[in-house]
Design a protein around this motif. Structure first.
Motif, PDB file in Angstrom:
ATOM      1  N   THR A 117      37.975  50.196  33.190  1.00 15.18           N
ATOM      2  CA  THR A 117      38.288  49.189  32.183  1.00 15.18           C
ATOM      3  C   THR A 117      38.274  47.770  32.747  1.00 15.18           C
ATOM      4  N   HIS A 118      38.536  47.621  34.042  1.00 16.65           N
ATOM      5  CA  HIS A 118      38.482  46.305  34.671  1.00 16.65           C
ATOM      6  C   HIS A 118      37.518  46.310  35.859  1.00 16.65           C
ATOM      7  N   GLY A 119      36.437  47.059  35.727  1.00 17.35           N
ATOM      8  CA  GLY A 119      35.428  47.100  36.776  1.00 17.35           C
ATOM      9  C   GLY A 119      34.413  45.979  36.631  1.00 17.35           C
ATOM     10  N   PHE A 120      33.322  46.072  37.397  1.00 17.63           N
ATOM     11  CA  PHE A 120      32.351  44.983  37.389  1.00 17.63           C
ATOM     12  C   PHE A 120      31.568  44.925  36.077  1.00 17.63           C
ATOM     13  N   SER A 121      31.499  46.019  35.334  1.00 19.79           N
ATOM     14  CA  SER A 121      30.845  45.956  34.026  1.00 19.79           C
ATOM     15  C   SER A 121      31.613  45.013  33.090  1.00 19.79           C
ATOM     16  N   HIS A 122      32.938  45.003  33.205  1.00 15.96           N
ATOM     17  CA  HIS A 122      33.757  44.039  32.460  1.00 15.96           C
ATOM     18  C   HIS A 122      33.405  42.615  32.872  1.00 15.96           C
TER      19      HIS A 122
END
Length: 206
Positions: A32-37
């Motif tokens: 949920t707070h990874g680099f995709s975010h």
């Protein structure tokens, strides 16, 4: 998204790509707070920043670096990922010879991006980053993130609905910029409709 549509200078694009690689190195896993975010917030910042007349280079760097200390906070190593991220960003950008005034503009935007605690964003770039970070919690992506987090935490559907009601549905009223408010209103409507249908399905009415 093609960066050249927003950033005309090859030197600036090269700097942004170098910072992107640096930022990505802090994330061992997504979520949920990874680099995709981070990438989604970056894309939102570029679109909003162009409409609002922001310094897109400063905004791009702040967006890419805004959550670099989030894994440290999640691991209990730092208390505030925004403050720690700003410190890391300052050291890194200064090591690249980035102008001090712009370093501080990036650092302030990172420090002020969290809506739940201070400082209050003072610059346009800081306001846009805060808006983009909140926008990623609303709409289709926001719904997906809530249930991703629920899966990570073992939280059931009812607890997820409560999270929507206590936090997510309030975000549209916390936007700073006109462009973000427009996006937020549309995403909010989608979220409200999803929750309406979810409640009906839980009750067996659909």
């Amino acid at each position: 998204m093609k960066l050249e549509e927003f950033i005309s200078s090859p030197q600036s694009r090269q700097l942004i790509e170098s910072v992107r690689n640096f930022a990505k190195s802090f994330f061992e896993r997504d979520g949920t707070h990874g680099f995709s975010h981070v990438e989604r917030v970056f894309n939102l910042c570029m679109h909003i920043g162009r409409e609002e007349g922001a310094d897109l280079e400063v905004l791009a760097l702040a967006a890419l670096l805004h959550d670099i200390a989030r894994p440290l906070e999640d691991a209990g190593k730092v208390e505030d990922h925004a403050a720690e991220g700003a410190r890391i960003a300052r050291r890194y950008l200064k090591s690249l010879g980035y102008p001090d005034e712009k370093v501080e503009a990036v650092a302030h935007a990172i420090e002020a991006h969290r809506f739940s605690r201070g400082p209050e964003p003072r610059t346009l770039e800081a306001k846009i980053l805060s808006d983009a970070d909140k926008l990623d919690a609303i709409g289709a992506v926001g719904i997906a993130r809530v249930f991703m987090y629920s899966g990570e935490q073992g939280r059931d559907i009812e607890a997820s609905i409560k999270h929507f009601e206590e936090k997510i549905l309030k975000l549209k009223d916390l936007m700073y910029t006109k462009t973000a408010r427009k996006i937020a209103n549309e995403r909010h409507r989608f979220t409200v409709e999803f929750l309406r249908r979810l409640r009906l399905e839980i009750e067996g009415e659909l």
